[in-house]
Design an enzyme around this catalytic site. Structure first.
Site, short mmCIF file in Angstrom:
data_model
loop_
_atom_site.label_atom_id
_atom_site.label_comp_id
_atom_site.label_asym_id
_atom_site.label_seq_id
_atom_site.Cartn_x
_atom_site.Cartn_y
_atom_site.Cartn_z
N TYR A 130 25.55 -30.81 0.82
CA TYR A 130 26.35 -31.69 1.97
C TYR A 130 27.63 -31.96 1.55
CZ TYR A 130 22.09 -32.71 4.29
OH TYR A 130 20.92 -32.63 5.14
N LYS A 176 13.90 -27.67 -8.06
CA LYS A 176 13.58 -26.34 -7.81
C LYS A 176 14.17 -25.44 -8.93
CE LYS A 176 11.32 -23.05 -5.34
NZ LYS A 176 9.75 -23.03 -5.33
N ASP A 209 8.62 -27.70 -3.50
CA ASP A 209 7.54 -27.05 -2.40
C ASP A 209 6.17 -27.96 -2.73
OD1 ASP A 209 7.83 -25.67 -4.91
OD2 ASP A 209 7.31 -23.82 -3.98
N ASP A 233 16.53 -35.44 2.11
CA ASP A 233 16.89 -35.28 3.43
C ASP A 233 15.49 -34.97 4.22
OD1 ASP A 233 17.85 -35.83 5.94
OD2 ASP A 233 19.05 -33.96 5.86
N ASP A 237 11.99 -37.21 5.99
CA ASP A 237 11.57 -36.97 7.30
C ASP A 237 9.95 -36.80 6.97
OD1 ASP A 237 14.03 -37.38 8.57
OD2 ASP A 237 13.32 -35.81 9.91
#
Ligand code: ATP
Length: 341
Positions: A130, A176, A209, A233, A237
Site C-alpha cells: 500500500y 508468508k 493461506d 485487507d 473481508d
C-alpha cells in the site's frame, strides 16, 4: 449552572454512494446517546471528500477537509467510491494512523453469520504494497513491498496491547515467510521479539493461506491476528463474511493521538439511492470511537441497543433478511437507547 459536559469535535466524511444515506441517521443515534446519558456532547463537522467533490473541483481530498479533520478530536468516515485510494490512504498515511483495527464479532439473529466468531484483526496500515511504489510498461509491471522493523514492532505492540486491554488471550502473526523470505521474515521476527515482552499472552504464527482456510473451518482458533497491510485487507473481508457481511464490519485507523473510524464497506453503488444500506457497520465503528474516546459506558449502551434491535428482528435491512430502511433501523437503535432501564 456551569456546563461540565465534555465536548467532542467529531469530523464526519459521509462520502459517496450509501455514505450520505448512513451518516445522518447514525449521527442522530449518537446525539440520542449523549442526550440520554449526559456528561458528553458532540459537535459534528460534516466534510466533503470522494468522487462527487472530485468531479466538481478536481480534488478528492480538499485541503480544507484535511485541515478540519486534523483539527478535530476524532473522525468518522463512512464511504468513498472510486477515489477511495485518493482519500483514505493519504489520510491514514499523513496522520500516521498506523494500526487498522478490524473486529469480527458474531451478533444474534444476523443472516449468514457464524455463531462462533469473536476476533480482531490488527493490520499494519502504513506500508507493504500500500506504499504504492509501482512501475511498469505494457510488458512488465513491478510493485515494491516495503516492510520496516519500526512499523512491524509498532503494530505488534498495538496488537499485544489491544489483547491485554480487551482481556484476550492469544496473538497470531500472519505472514508468508516461506515465499517472501525477506519482507515477511522481518515482520515475523519483529512480532516474535515483541511477544517476549508479553509473557501473559500466547503467541504463534501461521502462513496466510493456512490462516484463510482455518478462519473458515475453525474461526475459534483465533483471538487477535496481527498482519501486514494487504493480507489484513483480504482476511478482514473474509472475517466480515463470517459474521454476516460488510454491513456488520466496523474498523478503526488508530495512531498515537488521533483516529479515524470507518465501516469496512465501500460506497456500495449497487444499492446506493435505495436507502437500504445496513447502518450497523457504522454504528459499530461509532462504538469503537466511543471506546477510543474513553466513553466506555456509552459504547456498551450503544452495542446493547443494536443487539436488542437485531434480536427483535423487526427493523432489519434487507441484507439481514428484513425490509427496513437504513433510517428505520437506526431509529430503532435510538428507541432502544431511550427505553433502556
Ligand atoms: P466500492 O467501489 O466503493 O468499494 P464496492 O461495491 O466494490 O464499492 P462495497 O461497497 O464494499 O464494495 O460493497 C460490496 C458488496 O457489499 C455490495 O454488494 C454491497 O451492496 C454490499 N454492502 C456493502 N456495504 C453494505 C451495507 N452497509 N449494507 C448492505 N450491503 C452492503
Amino acid at each position: 449552572m456551569i456546563d461540565t459536559a465534555k465536548k467532542y469535535n467529531v469530523s464526519v466524511i459521509p462520502g459517496d454512494g450509501i455514505g450520505p444515506e448512513i451518516a445522518p441517521p447514525v449521527l442522530k443515534v449518537l446525539e440520542t446517546l449523549s442526550d440520554a446519558l449526559g456528561g458528553f456532547e458532540f459537535k459534528f463537522t460534516i466534510l466533503e471528500a470522494g468522487d462527487a467533490v472530485k468531479e466538481r473541483t478536481g480534488v478528492a481530498l480538499p485541503d480544507e477537509t484535511f485541515r478540519e479533520v486534523k483539527e478535530s478530536d476524532v473522525c468518522l468516515f463512512i464511504a468513498v467510491g472510486e477515489t477511495a485510494s485518493e482519500v483514505i490512504l493519504p489520510l491514514r498515511q499523513k496522520l500516521n494512523l498506523y494500526a487498522n483495527i478490524r473486529p469480527a464479532k458474531a451478533y444474534p439473529n444476523v443472516a449468514n453469520s457464524r455463531a462462533d466468531v469473536d476476533l480482531v484483526i490488527v493490520r499494519e496500515n502504513t506500508e507493504d504494497l500500500y506504499k504504492r511504489v509501482e512501475d511498469g510498461t505494457e510488458d512488465w509491471a513491478v510493485a515494491m513491498r516495503v516492510i520496516t522493523r519500526k512499523a512491524s514492532e509498532r503494530i505488534a505492540r498495538a496488537a499485544f496491547d489491544l489483547a491485554r486491554k480487551e482481556g484476550r488471550k492469544k496473538v497470531t502473526c500472519v505472514h508468508k515467510a516461506n515465499v517472501l523470505s525477506v519482507t515477511c521474515s522481518l515482520f515475523k521476527k519483529a512480532c516474535q521479539e515483541v511477544a517476549r515482552g508479553y509473557p501473559d499472552l500466547d503467541f504463534s504464527d501461521i502462513y496466510v493461506d493456512a490462516c484463510a482456510l482455518k478462519l473458515v473451518t475453525n474461526p475459534k482458533a483465533f483471538d487477535v491476528i496481527v498482519t501486514t497491510n494487504l493480507f489484513g485487507d483480504i482476511l478482514s473481508d473474509l472475517t466480515a463474511g463470517l459474521v454476516g457481511g460488510l454491513g456488520m464490519a466496523p474498523s478503526g485507523n488508530i495512531g498515537d493521538n488521533f483516529a479515524i473510524f470507518e465501516p469496512v464497506h465501500g460506497s456500495a453503488p449497487d444499492i446506493a439511492g435505495k436507502n437500504i444500506a445496513n447502518p450497523s457497520a457504522t454504528i459499530l465503528s461509532a462504538k469503537m470511537m466511543l471506546d477510543w474516546m474513553g466513553e466506555h459506558r456509552a459504547s456498551q449502551i450503544l452495542e446493547e441497543a443494536l443487539i436488542k434491535v437485531l434480536t427483535d428482528g423487526k427493523a432489519l435491512t434487507p441484507d439481514l433478511g428484513g425490509k427496513a430502511k437504513t433510517y428505520d433501523m437506526a431509529e430503532a437503535v435510538s428507541q432502544k437507547i431511550m427505553e433502556r432501564r
